[in-house]
Write a protein that holds these residues in place. Sequence first.
Motif, PDB file in Angstrom:
ATOM      1  N   ASP A   1       0.854  -1.184   0.000  1.00 58.39           N
ATOM      2  CA  ASP A   1       0.000   0.000   0.000  1.00 58.39           C
ATOM      3  C   ASP A   1       0.889   1.232   0.000  1.00 58.39           C
ATOM      4  O   ASP A   1       1.980   1.230   0.587  1.00 58.39           O
ATOM      5  CB  ASP A   1      -0.916   0.027   1.224  1.00 58.39           C
ATOM      6  CG  ASP A   1      -1.929  -1.101   1.220  1.00 58.39           C
ATOM      7  OD1 ASP A   1      -2.906  -1.013   0.462  1.00 58.39           O
ATOM      8  OD2 ASP A   1      -1.716  -2.082   1.964  1.00 58.39           O
TER       9      ASP A   1
ATOM     10  N   CYS B   1       1.634   5.245  -2.258  1.00 63.16           N
ATOM     11  CA  CYS B   1       1.243   6.241  -3.244  1.00 63.16           C
ATOM     12  C   CYS B   1       2.451   6.628  -4.078  1.00 63.16           C
ATOM     13  O   CYS B   1       3.602   6.346  -3.719  1.00 63.16           O
ATOM     14  CB  CYS B   1       0.648   7.477  -2.574  1.00 63.16           C
ATOM     15  SG  CYS B   1       1.833   8.415  -1.584  1.00 63.16           S
ATOM     16  N   TYR B   2       2.184   7.288  -5.202  1.00 62.60           N
ATOM     17  CA  TYR B   2       3.254   7.896  -5.989  1.00 62.60           C
ATOM     18  C   TYR B   2       2.748   9.202  -6.556  1.00 62.60           C
ATOM     19  O   TYR B   2       1.542   9.469  -6.593  1.00 62.60           O
ATOM     20  CB  TYR B   2       3.725   6.961  -7.105  1.00 62.60           C
ATOM     21  CG  TYR B   2       2.849   6.879  -8.331  1.00 62.60           C
ATOM     22  CD1 TYR B   2       3.181   7.574  -9.496  1.00 62.60           C
ATOM     23  CD2 TYR B   2       1.690   6.104  -8.339  1.00 62.60           C
ATOM     24  CE1 TYR B   2       2.381   7.494 -10.628  1.00 62.60           C
ATOM     25  CE2 TYR B   2       0.890   6.017  -9.474  1.00 62.60           C
ATOM     26  CZ  TYR B   2       1.240   6.714 -10.615  1.00 62.60           C
ATOM     27  OH  TYR B   2       0.448   6.641 -11.735  1.00 62.60           O
TER      28      TYR B   2
ATOM     29  N   SER C   1      -0.739  13.111  -5.119  1.00 62.24           N
ATOM     30  CA  SER C   1      -0.563  11.722  -4.723  1.00 62.24           C
ATOM     31  C   SER C   1      -1.613  10.825  -5.369  1.00 62.24           C
ATOM     32  O   SER C   1      -2.807  11.144  -5.360  1.00 62.24           O
ATOM     33  CB  SER C   1      -0.661  11.579  -3.203  1.00 62.24           C
ATOM     34  OG  SER C   1       0.420  12.230  -2.574  1.00 62.24           O
ATOM     35  N   ILE C   2      -1.165   9.709  -5.918  1.00 62.67           N
ATOM     36  CA  ILE C   2      -2.032   8.692  -6.495  1.00 62.67           C
ATOM     37  C   ILE C   2      -1.903   7.449  -5.626  1.00 62.67           C
ATOM     38  O   ILE C   2      -0.813   6.881  -5.517  1.00 62.67           O
ATOM     39  CB  ILE C   2      -1.635   8.388  -7.946  1.00 62.67           C
ATOM     40  CG1 ILE C   2      -1.700   9.662  -8.799  1.00 62.67           C
ATOM     41  CG2 ILE C   2      -2.525   7.291  -8.529  1.00 62.67           C
ATOM     42  CD1 ILE C   2      -1.111   9.514 -10.174  1.00 62.67           C
ATOM     43  N   PRO C   3      -2.964   7.016  -4.969  1.00 63.19           N
ATOM     44  CA  PRO C   3      -2.872   5.875  -4.054  1.00 63.19           C
ATOM     45  C   PRO C   3      -2.611   4.580  -4.812  1.00 63.19           C
ATOM     46  O   PRO C   3      -3.070   4.402  -5.945  1.00 63.19           O
ATOM     47  CB  PRO C   3      -4.227   5.846  -3.364  1.00 63.19           C
ATOM     48  CG  PRO C   3      -5.152   6.471  -4.353  1.00 63.19           C
ATOM     49  CD  PRO C   3      -4.353   7.528  -5.058  1.00 63.19           C
TER      50      PRO C   3
ATOM     51  N   ASP D   1      -3.955   1.456  -9.011  1.00 65.85           N
ATOM     52  CA  ASP D   1      -4.582   2.606  -8.367  1.00 65.85           C
ATOM     53  C   ASP D   1      -5.410   2.121  -7.182  1.00 65.85           C
ATOM     54  O   ASP D   1      -6.304   1.289  -7.317  1.00 65.85           O
ATOM     55  CB  ASP D   1      -5.483   3.309  -9.386  1.00 65.85           C
ATOM     56  CG  ASP D   1      -6.121   4.582  -8.841  1.00 65.85           C
ATOM     57  OD1 ASP D   1      -6.399   4.646  -7.636  1.00 65.85           O
ATOM     58  OD2 ASP D   1      -6.339   5.507  -9.629  1.00 65.85           O
TER      59      ASP D   1
ATOM     60  N   ASP E   1      -2.951  15.152  -1.229  1.00 64.64           N
ATOM     61  CA  ASP E   1      -3.035  13.787  -0.712  1.00 64.64           C
ATOM     62  C   ASP E   1      -4.306  13.083  -1.167  1.00 64.64           C
ATOM     63  O   ASP E   1      -4.356  11.856  -1.229  1.00 64.64           O
ATOM     64  CB  ASP E   1      -3.010  13.798   0.827  1.00 64.64           C
ATOM     65  CG  ASP E   1      -1.640  14.122   1.384  1.00 64.64           C
ATOM     66  OD1 ASP E   1      -0.645  13.947   0.658  1.00 64.64           O
ATOM     67  OD2 ASP E   1      -1.564  14.571   2.543  1.00 64.64           O
TER      68      ASP E   1
END
Length: 320
Positions: free
Chosen positions: A48, A50-51, A59-61, A75, A190
Motif C-alpha cells: 500500500d 502512493c506515488y 498523490s495517487i494511491p 490505483d 493527498d
Amino acid sequence: MKKGLIILLLFPIVAWSQAYAGYVGKIPIHLEISINENDDDPTKGRLDGCYFYDSKLISIPLSGVFDNDNYTMVDGYHYFEDSVNDADEVFNLQKNGNQLIGTLKLKEDTFKVVLTKTEEDPIDDYRDPKLTFIKDSVSTYQDKQLVWFHEKYSGAQLFRLGNGFTQQQRETFNLKLDSLHLEDATGALDCNSWFELSHTIHLVDSQFISFRKSYSVYCGGAHPSHGTVGYTFDLTTLKLIDTIETLYPEVDFFKLLKDKYQDETDEFQDECDVFTEASNWDYKQWNLTPKGVNLTPSYPHAMTACEDDYFLSYDEISKD
C-alpha cells in the motif's frame, strides 16, 4: 518513512515503508510503499502506498501484492485482489538490489519504470518544500484589504491580511493563515479523488475577521465528508477565538436558539433532534456577521446533512 498506509488484515503482518525516486518513461516520479509481510510467509504480502509525478505533486494511491521480489500495484481506489492485472493502471515491478525495475501500464500504453531507493521522504523532503503561494486578487472591506492567494500545485485558495491592518496584526494572523493554507494544499494533494474547498467572509471590521471554510471531500471509504469550519480572529487581542462563549460567557445559546426556532411540527428538526438533543450543539460552528451570529450544530459523519445555520442578532444575544 512515516506516510505508508497500513491495511488491517485478518492475519498477522510485519510492515515497513520504503521510498523510491526515478522515472516512468522519461517522466520523474516519487513512490512510497508500505510492505506488509504475511507472518506465516514473509516472502508474500500486501503493498500500500502512493506515488506522484514530480511536475504535479498530486498523490495517487496504490494497493497491490508482492511475491518474493515481484511487485504488482494498481490505483488504490480501484483495487480488487482477484483482478489486479485487469486494472487500467498497473505497476509490474521487480526488486533488484536497491531498485525497482519494470513497467507501468496506463490503459493501452506501457512505459518503462526505473526507480531507485532513497532515504529522502517524498512528502516531507521533496513535495512540501515545493509548495508555492501565488497572489490572485485583493478584496477591500472599507479600508482593509484581504489578499487572495492560490497554491501552485493543489489550487487551494486562501487570503492573507494586507493594507489597512497593523504590522502586528499581519505578522500574527498571516502566520496562522499560512499554516491553514498549507494544510488545505497538502490535503488536496493527498486526496486526488475529490477535494473541494470554499471560503466565505462574514465580517471584517476594526475588531474582528470572521470567515468560514466549507469542504466536500472524498478520499476513499464508504462516504464523502461534508462540513464547515468557522474561524474568528480578534484583531485587538491578536488571538483566534475558539468558542462563541469566549465573547459571551453568560449566554445560553442553546436556550436562545431553541426558544426562537424550535417547531415541533418540523420533520427536519424532529429527524435531526436539532433542539431536543443539546449535545448536538456542544461542538457547534459559528461566525460573526455585521448584524449577529450564525451558529451551526455539529453531527456525526453520517448525519452532516442535519447541519444547518441558525441566526441570532446581537440584540437577541444581549437580552439573554
